[in-house]
Write a protein that holds these residues in place. Sequence first.
Motif, PDB file in Angstrom:
ATOM      1  N   SER A 373       0.847  -1.193   0.000  1.00  0.00           N
ATOM      2  CA  SER A 373       0.000   0.000   0.000  1.00  0.00           C
ATOM      3  C   SER A 373       0.881   1.240   0.000  1.00  0.00           C
ATOM      4  O   SER A 373       1.579   1.526   0.981  1.00  0.00           O
ATOM      5  N   ARG A 374       0.853   1.989  -1.101  1.00  0.00           N
ATOM      6  CA  ARG A 374       1.687   3.180  -1.217  1.00  0.00           C
ATOM      7  C   ARG A 374       1.274   4.245  -0.203  1.00  0.00           C
ATOM      8  O   ARG A 374       2.130   4.891   0.414  1.00  0.00           O
ATOM      9  N   SER A 375      -0.019   4.418  -0.010  1.00  0.00           N
ATOM     10  CA  SER A 375      -0.493   5.434   0.927  1.00  0.00           C
ATOM     11  C   SER A 375      -0.096   5.092   2.361  1.00  0.00           C
ATOM     12  O   SER A 375       0.288   5.972   3.145  1.00  0.00           O
ATOM     13  N   ALA A 376      -0.188   3.801   2.729  1.00  0.00           N
ATOM     14  CA  ALA A 376       0.207   3.377   4.071  1.00  0.00           C
ATOM     15  C   ALA A 376       1.701   3.591   4.284  1.00  0.00           C
ATOM     16  O   ALA A 376       2.137   4.009   5.373  1.00  0.00           O
ATOM     17  N   LEU A 377       2.505   3.341   3.241  1.00  0.00           N
ATOM     18  CA  LEU A 377       3.947   3.517   3.341  1.00  0.00           C
ATOM     19  C   LEU A 377       4.309   4.986   3.544  1.00  0.00           C
ATOM     20  O   LEU A 377       5.146   5.328   4.394  1.00  0.00           O
TER      21      LEU A 377
END
Length: 480
Positions: A373-377
Amino acid sequence: MLDAINDFLSGKVLIVLIVGLGAYFTIRSRFVQFRHFGHMFGVFKESIRGQSGQLSSFQALMLSLAGRVGAGNIAGVGIAVTLGGPGAVFWMWVTALVGMSSSFFECTLAQVYKRSDGDGLYRGGPAYYIQHGLKLRWMALTFAVLLLVTYGFAFNGLQAFTVTHSLQNAFDIPVLYSGIALAVLLAIVFFGGIQRIAAVSDLLVPVKTLAYIAVTLYVIVTQIELVPGMLTTIVKSAFGLEPAFAGLLGSAIVMGVKRGVFANEAGLGSAPNVAAVAAVRHPASQGVVQAFSVFLDTFVICTCTALLILLSGFYTPGFEGDGITLTQNSLAAVVGDWGRIFVSVALSLFVFTCITYNYYLGENALQFIVGRSRSALIAFRVLVLGLILWGSMQNLGTVFAFADITMTCLAFVNLVALAMLIKTGLRVMRDYDEQRRAGIERPVFDASKFADLDIDHDAWRDAHKINSTAPAHGSLPAQG
């Protein structure tokens, strides 16, 4: 209450687990750390050669040393000697000896069960070998959450506090300014991904390690006539045979094991996360390399710090003060006031690379929990940077006490998993040993021989081409 829980877990439970299971792994493996000791240097030399687009075994070693060679080698040894006397150093050595076998198996299994992350690199660690080796998703998630909380958040705040206040004491730099500078520099590294983190470790770890060893060796050489007697004092004190330290026997064992574990991290389950990223020909070769890093951390760097303190003449039984102050003043007693500045600069480098290591452990745990998950990262990176800035100005003693507890739980989960997977680890080790006995200098892992295991076969498809002088046909493209 936190201190009481922490003293019970890390002072009793952790000691039994680390030493007991480390000894068990040593016996079951027929003393793998001793059998392969000479071989470690050859594997270490071979590990320097990498493969385009992938992290080499050497880079993974530097990344793990970024965490192992940290504040624990300066402040931790100082604390151990302060509270446990010279005998604590002996028990640090014992912990490292049995810990080398634990490190061998945890890093070997991390390689066996590693997964491709879709970008030509690998992910792995205890969470992965628990899920794919034991089929216990809940246990794997428990480990990942503990890893995320302990290393990804709590320890980063503590490390930031340590370095900013050390710089303030040495150079009178306001903690706000050094905290902002630290956060900005780390943001550049974090947002560059694992390749940039590895590149920074590749550069800074050898520099900080060699510089620190060189200065401490200078002190040791200038006091060389006292070294044999001091080594004798260390051994005698470890068994209560030195009158001046006879009352510290119990503390020597507890502090030696406790600080030794926290310095070299063998068995804690942290190093396997970075050991798994390397492209290697055989999982056991990375186990050998990582066992060597435990030796380097404890027998070389921690011993240098201990001898620096004990030979300086500054340390006396009953010394009151923190480990950093003890090390700074010990060096200054021999080389002058610049010794305090050197320790502060060395500590800054140690902490900087430690934070990058801690961050990667947290990122690896996050990806295991939520996937790619790019947003979580991005949210994780921002949160960590905010915590580093906040922690640089706040004493996070309570947070650290809590993190000590979660880290002990982390070690418990990992060591139990290692004990349950020991047959697989021994099987892989025997495959490596058999190839070496057959005259194969660089054994290759044939995943088809382990078809019963839940292995990512694509990760091992071109194992024989790694570190090859010939072009690696079909290898993954270099990352831009």
